[in-house]
Scaffold this active site. Structure first.
Site, PDB file in Angstrom:
ATOM      1  N   LYS A 124     -10.099   0.400  -2.699  1.00  0.00           N
ATOM      2  CA  LYS A 124     -10.060   0.153  -1.250  1.00  0.00           C
ATOM      3  C   LYS A 124     -10.334   1.433  -0.485  1.00  0.00           C
ATOM      4  O   LYS A 124      -9.469   2.291  -0.363  1.00  0.00           O
ATOM      5  CB  LYS A 124      -8.693  -0.410  -0.845  1.00  0.00           C
ATOM      6  N   ASP A 165       0.863  -1.180   0.000  1.00  0.00           N
ATOM      7  CA  ASP A 165       0.000   0.000   0.000  1.00  0.00           C
ATOM      8  C   ASP A 165       0.900   1.232   0.000  1.00  0.00           C
ATOM      9  O   ASP A 165       1.398   1.639   1.053  1.00  0.00           O
ATOM     10  CB  ASP A 165      -0.901   0.018   1.249  1.00  0.00           C
ATOM     11  N   LYS A 211      -6.663   3.339  -3.495  1.00  0.00           N
ATOM     12  CA  LYS A 211      -7.108   3.353  -2.096  1.00  0.00           C
ATOM     13  C   LYS A 211      -7.312   4.797  -1.669  1.00  0.00           C
ATOM     14  O   LYS A 211      -6.503   5.668  -2.014  1.00  0.00           O
ATOM     15  CB  LYS A 211      -6.055   2.644  -1.246  1.00  0.00           C
TER      16      LYS A 211
END
Lengths: 315, 280
Positions: free
Chosen positions: A251, A151, A215
């Site tokens: 996400k 991430d 995300k």
């Protein structure tokens, strides 16, 4: 790298690509998101949605005070969220800082959780303020320790000052480093991008650069995963699919604390990107407190009476 | 008062220090003794109860930690606020129940006095119901009353205000937080009492007040795993059996009272014993 044939890697082509994007109707996005939030989900669908949401959770602990013991406890919970009920699915992944990746991977494998991924936050998370060699080393450490998902945060300063190519190149470099060892999720920190236009622009930039997931946030800045922002990102992956036939995951992270919020997110996915995205490989929810609420709602649906937090683990 | 438009009050619920409408959107009608429409209070659903329990649970540790002196002061403050609004309460009780003004005034006076009386118990509980136990060894051994946690209560149909006070005050004076379901037929004074509570330094979530149907909400109170005790004084006797057996599943302490005495306070306290070495 081909970048789906959308850009050739030069600043000029990237600008042409991003400038061609349509703007986002802010009032319209807000209105549509709040309209979808009023959808009523009936019992059988709700039961399905709770299990789907559990399997989509990236169970997260990103605290300075994280200890190996806490990470191990989190991993145990990730594999078997409710120790008294084996029908509860495992979560999608655990999400930790990169020095805890080794601890998490080892413990997950030890307790039969090889199917649960380990996501590492990377590239000088949460601010993204470091030189590129540092960011690369940060990511390499996580990959070497066994992370299956990275991430990464983008350099919001560069993005907001219009230096898109820097952001693009950083994502490309991290993408190359990940290779086929790990999925790449790109964190925008939408709370700092200010406008929905910027969110849409960042989404297309990251997708062209090779992100597997986009995300919303780090969880360290509010507002985080608001419904309209998630809507804008879902529209982006939908449009990107029609351009390239490639499905990119989304996400949302931060601020999704209860079952109602999680189900609202699933409604957004279904109504915007489509049912194909209703799978943990294309939609994840970054959360910590959410899992307990999902478990308590699940108990309520099975038992017919309201559950108590005393019967789920303390995080 | 001739050509002025009536300003009607919207009676809502009181959960976590705020006045939300029922999440179900439902209301019901109440009428005065002559059958004339008075108001549309909220018809609370089980989900409103769930929200109230979450609020009460979150507020409980903080309220429990407040000193006995402080809890007593806050209860006394409720009495002060109620005293200041006595005309409104008298008027509401008269309009809904049709009793005489004199009787209504008496009920309000008794309500104020009752709160003051319960407030006084706050700093006396541990010395009167606790003990220093004699033991054969170099130890002190104390028994001290501790709060039970989150308590739900069903207030009687009448007296609507005094019954509500008896459902709330003895529960919170010991450090518990409470969710109370007010009188179904006469809920006006309960919701006005919520306004009194909201302006009395009572922390949000310590007192939560719902209006609705008792036979709808009581089973959910009994089966809720996160409610530790239940006062069913205001529930019809024929429903007691079902509620008690539902509550037995989760070891809930269920009591019904018919008078105002210290047993109402002690019922929702747990006596815990601690050992302490002498000389340390």
């Amino acid at each position: 790298m081909s970048f789906y044939g959308l850009v050739d890697g030069s600043d000029a082509s990237l600008r042409t690509y991003l400038n061609a994007l349509s703007g986002v109707d802010q009032i319209g996005a807000d209105a549509r998101a709040s309209m979808l939030a009023t959808r009523s989900i009936k019992t059988a669908s709700k039961r399905w949605a709770i299990d789907m949401a559990i399997s989509m959770v990236d169970l997260t602990t990103l605290e300075g005070a994280d200890t190996p013991g806490k990470v191990q406890a989190l991993c145990t919970k990730a594999v078997r969220p409710d120790p008294t009920d084996s029908t509860v699915p495992s979560v999608g992944a655990v999400c930790v800082y990169n020095d805890m990746v080794g601890v998490a991977r080892k413990h997950l494998d030890l307790i039969g959780g090889s199917h649960v991924g380990v996501a590492a936050v990377s590239t000088a998370f949460p601010s993204g303020r470091a030189s590129m060699p540092v960011k690369i080393q940060d990511t390499a450490d996580a990959l070497n320790a066994g992370a299956s998902e990275i991430d990464m945060v983008i350099d919001r300063g560069a993005f907001l000052s219009g230096d898109y190519i820097t952001v693009f190149n950083e994502i490309v470099q991290i993408r190359e480093l990940c290779g086929d060892r790990a999925h790449l999720k790109v964190i925008f920190e939408t709370g700092e991008l200010v406008t929905y236009d910027n969110v849409r622009k960042a989404s297309f930039l990251a997708m062209a650069a090779g992100a597997d997931f986009i995300k919303t946030s780090t969880g360290k800045v509010a507002p985080a995963a608001t419904a309209p922002v998630v809507l804008v990102m879902l529209e982006a992956v939908r449009d990107f699919y029609s351009m390239t036939q490639t499905r990119i995951g989304v996400k949302p992270a931060g601020g999704i604390r209860n079952t109602k919020d999680a189900i609202k997110q699933l409604v957004l996915v279904n109504e915007t990107a489509g049912p194909a995205w209703l799978t943990p490989s294309l939609f994840r929810i970054g959360a910590s407190a959410l899992l307990n609420d999902l478990l308590m709602q699940r108990m309520k649906m099975d038992n017919g009476y309201y559950a108590s937090p005393a019967y789920v683990t303390i995080d | 008062m001739s050509n002025r438009i009536d300003v009607k009050k919207t009676y809502k619920l009181y959960i976590n220090g705020a006045f939300p409408r029922s999440e179900s959107g439902r209301t019901y009608e109440i009428k005065d003794a002559k059958g004339v429409f008075i108001a549309n209070p909220c018809l609370a659903s089980r989900k409103d109860l769930k929200d109230a329990v979450v609020a009460a649970r979150a507020a409980q540790p903080g309220w429990n930690k407040a000193s006995a002196y402080n809890k007593g002061q806050i209860l006394y403050r409720i009495a002060e606020m109620l005293e200041g609004r006595r005309t409104q309460f008298v008027q509401e009780i008269v309009s809904v129940t049709g009793i005489t003004k004199v009787k209504a005034e008496k009920e309000v006076t008794e309500s104020v006095d009752r709160i003051v009386w319960y407030a006084g118990w706050s700093d006396k509980l541990s010395s009167l119901s606790g003990a220093l136990n004699p033991v054969a060894g170099p130890y002190y051994n104390f028994t001290v009353p501790e709060s039970m946690g989150v308590i739900a209560a069903i207030a009687p149909e009448s007296p609507s205000l005094l019954g509500l006070i008896d459902a709330i005050a003895p529960v919170i004076v010991g450090g518990n937080t409470v969710i109370v379901l007010a009188s179904t037929k006469a809920p006006l004074s309960a919701m006005s009492f919520a306004e009194v509570v909201a302006t009395s330094d009572v922390p949000a979530g310590v007192i939560n007040i719902l209006t609705g149907k008792k036979d709808e909400i009581a089973p959910w109170m009994a089966s809720h795993m996160d409610i530790d005790g239940l006062d069913i004084s205001g529930l019809g006797a024929k429903s007691h059996g079902a509620v008690r057996s539902a509550g037995a599943e989760n070891l809930k302490r269920i009591y019904s009272f018919n008078s105002a005495d210290p047993s109402r306070i002690l019922a929702f306290l747990e006596h815990k014993t601690v050992w302490h070495p002498i000389g340390l």
